[in-house]
Design a protein around this motif. Structure first.
Motif, PDB file in Angstrom:
ATOM      1  N   ASN A  65      13.339   6.267  54.008  1.00 27.62           N
ATOM      2  CA  ASN A  65      11.922   5.897  53.913  1.00 27.62           C
ATOM      3  C   ASN A  65      11.690   4.394  53.802  1.00 27.62           C
ATOM      4  O   ASN A  65      10.708   3.957  53.214  1.00 27.62           O
ATOM      5  N   SER A  66      12.562   3.588  54.376  1.00 26.71           N
ATOM      6  CA  SER A  66      12.390   2.145  54.328  1.00 26.71           C
ATOM      7  C   SER A  66      11.870   1.669  55.678  1.00 26.71           C
ATOM      8  O   SER A  66      12.370   2.117  56.709  1.00 26.71           O
ATOM      9  N   PRO A  67      10.874   0.812  55.717  1.00 30.48           N
ATOM     10  CA  PRO A  67      10.213   0.123  54.615  1.00 30.48           C
ATOM     11  C   PRO A  67       9.135   0.991  53.951  1.00 30.48           C
ATOM     12  O   PRO A  67       8.582   1.887  54.570  1.00 30.48           O
ATOM     13  N   VAL A  68       8.859   0.676  52.681  1.00 29.43           N
ATOM     14  CA  VAL A  68       7.803   1.343  51.924  1.00 29.43           C
ATOM     15  C   VAL A  68       6.615   0.391  51.865  1.00 29.43           C
ATOM     16  O   VAL A  68       6.770  -0.783  51.528  1.00 29.43           O
ATOM     17  N   ASP A  69       5.431   0.895  52.206  1.00 25.01           N
ATOM     18  CA  ASP A  69       4.206   0.094  52.124  1.00 25.01           C
ATOM     19  C   ASP A  69       3.497   0.440  50.818  1.00 25.01           C
ATOM     20  O   ASP A  69       3.043   1.565  50.628  1.00 25.01           O
ATOM     21  N   LEU A  70       3.401  -0.528  49.929  1.00 29.32           N
ATOM     22  CA  LEU A  70       2.778  -0.314  48.621  1.00 29.32           C
ATOM     23  C   LEU A  70       1.263  -0.480  48.653  1.00 29.32           C
ATOM     24  O   LEU A  70       0.599  -0.191  47.657  1.00 29.32           O
ATOM     25  N   GLY A  71       0.746  -0.969  49.767  1.00 29.31           N
ATOM     26  CA  GLY A  71      -0.696  -1.209  49.839  1.00 29.31           C
ATOM     27  C   GLY A  71      -1.073  -2.378  48.945  1.00 29.31           C
ATOM     28  O   GLY A  71      -0.326  -3.327  48.780  1.00 29.31           O
ATOM     29  N   GLU A  72      -2.245  -2.281  48.329  1.00 30.06           N
ATOM     30  CA  GLU A  72      -2.722  -3.356  47.466  1.00 30.06           C
ATOM     31  C   GLU A  72      -2.278  -3.106  46.022  1.00 30.06           C
ATOM     32  O   GLU A  72      -2.475  -2.016  45.484  1.00 30.06           O
TER      33      GLU A  72
END
Length: 165
Positions: A65-72
């Protein structure tokens, strides 16, 4: 008077064009069968095509699951980013450690040993810097193993919420 045309062929014989067309069609069918066989073989050996490609490139562990987008992310907030890692080899592999690219990130869940085909979790604790308010970020941690393999990068990114929010 016999009215047979020049294009009529005696029975039992095929024109060179027809033989060529049949040869091309047969080759296409064989190529499709070989492609399907290759995909089935890859899935049987590795579980999926991505794992086979990782293995072919010399990797021992595939970050699923890389990359992980953390959002804001609010400034000053700490988050645990969980990565799922799959052993793509036929031997047990130990993740000895993770080397983050910034002091804002700390690795957890290592060392961990993965049996062949096993999936395990490694986490990275990330604290969003107040100094980066309003800015996007991308961080990584390099995994190191007990076997000869290139380091594998775990990536995550996001945006630190601006100070006026």
């Amino acid at each position: 008077m016999n009215s047979s045309s020049a294009s009529d062929q005696p029975s039992g014989r095929s024109s060179p064009v027809r033989l060529l067309a049949l040869s091309i069609a047969s080759a296409a069918v064989v190529a499709v069968v070989l492609s399907i066989t290759a995909v089935v073989t890859v899935r049987a050996a590795f579980g999926d095509v991505a794992s086979a490609i990782a293995w072919w490139n010399g990797l021992v562990v595939l970050p699923i699951n890389s990359p992980v987008d953390l959002g804001e992310v609010p400034p000053g907030e700490s988050l645990d980013v969980v990565f799922h890692l799959k052993n793509v080899t036929a031997e047990a592999v130990t993740v000895l450690g993770a080397e983050p690219d910034c002091s804002c990130t700390v690795a957890g869940g290592v060392p961990v040993t993965l049996a062949p085909g096993e999936i395990a979790e490694v986490s990275l604790a990330f604290t969003a810097s107040r100094a980066e308010s309003g800015q996007s970020f991308e961080r990584q941690a390099l995994l190191h193993f007990d076997v000869d393999s290139p380091a594998t990068a775990l990536l995550f990114r996001g945006r630190v919420r601006g100070g006026d929010n």
